[in-house]
Enzyme design. Structure first.
Site, PDB file in Angstrom:
ATOM      1  N   PRO A  11     -26.773  53.439  -6.213  1.00 51.49           N
ATOM      2  CA  PRO A  11     -27.825  52.569  -6.715  1.00 51.49           C
ATOM      3  C   PRO A  11     -27.974  51.254  -5.963  1.00 51.49           C
ATOM      4  CG  PRO A  11     -25.980  52.671  -8.247  1.00 51.49           C
ATOM      5  CD  PRO A  11     -25.756  53.733  -7.222  1.00 51.49           C
ATOM      6  N   ASN A  12     -29.218  50.886  -5.798  1.00 49.81           N
ATOM      7  CA  ASN A  12     -29.644  49.618  -5.187  1.00 49.81           C
ATOM      8  C   ASN A  12     -29.529  49.595  -3.667  1.00 49.81           C
ATOM      9  OD1 ASN A  12     -30.277  48.241  -7.721  1.00 49.81           O
ATOM     10  ND2 ASN A  12     -28.068  48.344  -8.085  1.00 49.81           N
ATOM     11  N   ARG A  19     -31.813  42.994  -0.332  1.00 49.53           N
ATOM     12  CA  ARG A  19     -31.045  42.535  -1.492  1.00 49.53           C
ATOM     13  C   ARG A  19     -29.813  41.765  -1.023  1.00 49.53           C
ATOM     14  NH1 ARG A  19     -26.636  45.687  -5.098  1.00 49.53           N
ATOM     15  NH2 ARG A  19     -26.138  46.771  -3.194  1.00 49.53           N
ATOM     16  N   TYR A  24     -24.707  41.838   1.866  1.00 49.35           N
ATOM     17  CA  TYR A  24     -24.866  43.198   2.392  1.00 49.35           C
ATOM     18  C   TYR A  24     -25.515  43.257   3.778  1.00 49.35           C
ATOM     19  CZ  TYR A  24     -23.716  44.324  -2.434  1.00 49.35           C
ATOM     20  OH  TYR A  24     -23.074  44.411  -3.644  1.00 49.35           O
ATOM     21  N   ASN A  75     -21.034  55.894  -0.374  1.00 57.45           N
ATOM     22  CA  ASN A  75     -20.993  54.552  -0.944  1.00 57.45           C
ATOM     23  C   ASN A  75     -21.628  54.678  -2.328  1.00 57.45           C
ATOM     24  OD1 ASN A  75     -21.217  51.959  -1.798  1.00 57.45           O
ATOM     25  ND2 ASN A  75     -22.052  51.154   0.119  1.00 57.45           N
ATOM     26  N   ALA A  78     -22.436  50.567  -7.377  1.00 50.58           N
ATOM     27  CA  ALA A  78     -21.857  50.162  -8.668  1.00 50.58           C
ATOM     28  C   ALA A  78     -21.180  51.323  -9.402  1.00 50.58           C
ATOM     29  CB  ALA A  78     -22.942  49.538  -9.538  1.00 50.58           C
ATOM     30  N   GLU A  99     -14.858  56.973   1.567  1.00 52.70           N
ATOM     31  CA  GLU A  99     -15.546  56.010   0.693  1.00 52.70           C
ATOM     32  C   GLU A  99     -15.826  54.746   1.509  1.00 52.70           C
ATOM     33  OE1 GLU A  99     -13.051  55.137  -2.661  1.00 52.70           O
ATOM     34  OE2 GLU A  99     -14.284  53.459  -3.332  1.00 52.70           O
ATOM     35  N   HIS A 101     -17.585  50.836   1.470  1.00 55.81           N
ATOM     36  CA  HIS A 101     -18.218  49.679   0.821  1.00 55.81           C
ATOM     37  C   HIS A 101     -18.579  48.687   1.905  1.00 55.81           C
ATOM     38  CE1 HIS A 101     -17.071  51.343  -2.949  1.00 55.81           C
ATOM     39  NE2 HIS A 101     -15.840  51.482  -2.485  1.00 55.81           N
ATOM     40  N   ARG A 108     -14.139  40.138  -4.199  1.00 60.82           N
ATOM     41  CA  ARG A 108     -15.227  39.844  -5.134  1.00 60.82           C
ATOM     42  C   ARG A 108     -14.719  39.918  -6.583  1.00 60.82           C
ATOM     43  NH1 ARG A 108     -20.376  43.197  -3.394  1.00 60.82           N
ATOM     44  NH2 ARG A 108     -21.327  41.701  -4.838  1.00 60.82           N
TER      45      ARG A 108
HETATM   46  C1  DHK Z   1     -22.335  48.013  -3.145  1.00 61.91           C
HETATM   47  C2  DHK Z   1     -22.724  47.696  -4.415  1.00 61.91           C
HETATM   48  O1  DHK Z   1     -23.997  47.826  -4.785  1.00 61.91           O
HETATM   49  C3  DHK Z   1     -21.788  47.151  -5.408  1.00 61.91           C
HETATM   50  O2  DHK Z   1     -22.103  47.534  -6.730  1.00 61.91           O
HETATM   51  C4  DHK Z   1     -20.341  47.482  -5.095  1.00 61.91           C
HETATM   52  C5  DHK Z   1     -20.910  48.013  -2.744  1.00 61.91           C
HETATM   53  C6  DHK Z   1     -20.026  47.185  -3.637  1.00 61.91           C
HETATM   54  C7  DHK Z   1     -20.768  47.695  -1.257  1.00 61.91           C
HETATM   55  O3  DHK Z   1     -20.088  46.739  -0.885  1.00 61.91           O
HETATM   56  O4  DHK Z   1     -21.325  48.451  -0.459  1.00 61.91           O
HETATM   57  O5  DHK Z   1     -19.495  46.768  -5.958  1.00 61.91           O
END
Ligand code: DHK
Length: 145
Positions: A11-12, A19, A24, A75, A78, A99, A101, A108
């Protein structure tokens, strides 16, 4: 036949580049997938990519990968910190699971320190920005080819 790797984003991450770029970065998900596709060709792998904001869709993608992919770079965003269902789906996948991130989740909020997916992952990359995806792909190549 080259081995197929599924790059699966949660998500996102469709908003990557827009964002919270201070966390990111500025690259988009399309940039990430394009970079991985170019590298995959060099490494003798094939990449497919999917992103979803919905937990069930991610689970369905993992189920499909059981028949098609030798590895999953995931990835879960959340869902990393909440989803036993994604962990269970990954436990039903026999290939390599890496995995990724983008941010260093350990630096964090404490709720980001827990990962259900890490209970299955063969390796974890955090805090390398979007470069984490290509690093994971290189690791896939060294393990699978
Ligand atoms: C991305 C997200 O959207 C967060 O919810 C995770 C992760 C971390 C990232 O660092 O890619 O906590």
């Amino acid at each position: 036949m080259t081995k197929q790797i599924l790059i699966l984003n949660g998500p996102n991450l469709n908003l990557l580049g827009k964002r919270q770029p201070e966390i990111y970065g500025h690259d988009t998900l399309e940039d990430v997938v394009a970079n991985c596709s170019v590298l995959a060709e060099e490494l003798g792998l094939t990449v497919t990519a999917a992103q979803s904001n919905h937990e069930g869709d991610i689970i369905d993608q993992i189920h499909s990968a059981r028949d098609t992919a030798a590895g999953i770079i995931i990835n879960p965003a959340a869902f990393t910190h909440t989803s036993v269902a994604i962990l269970d789906a990954l436990n039903a996948f026999d290939g390599i699971v890496l995995e990724v991130h983008i941010s260093n989740v350990h630096k964090r909020e404490s709720f980001r320190h827990q990962s259900y997916v890490s209970l299955r992952a063969d390796g974890v990359i955090a805090g390398f920005g979007v470069e984490g995806y290509t690093l994971a792909l290189r690791r896939m190549a060294s393990v699978l080819t």
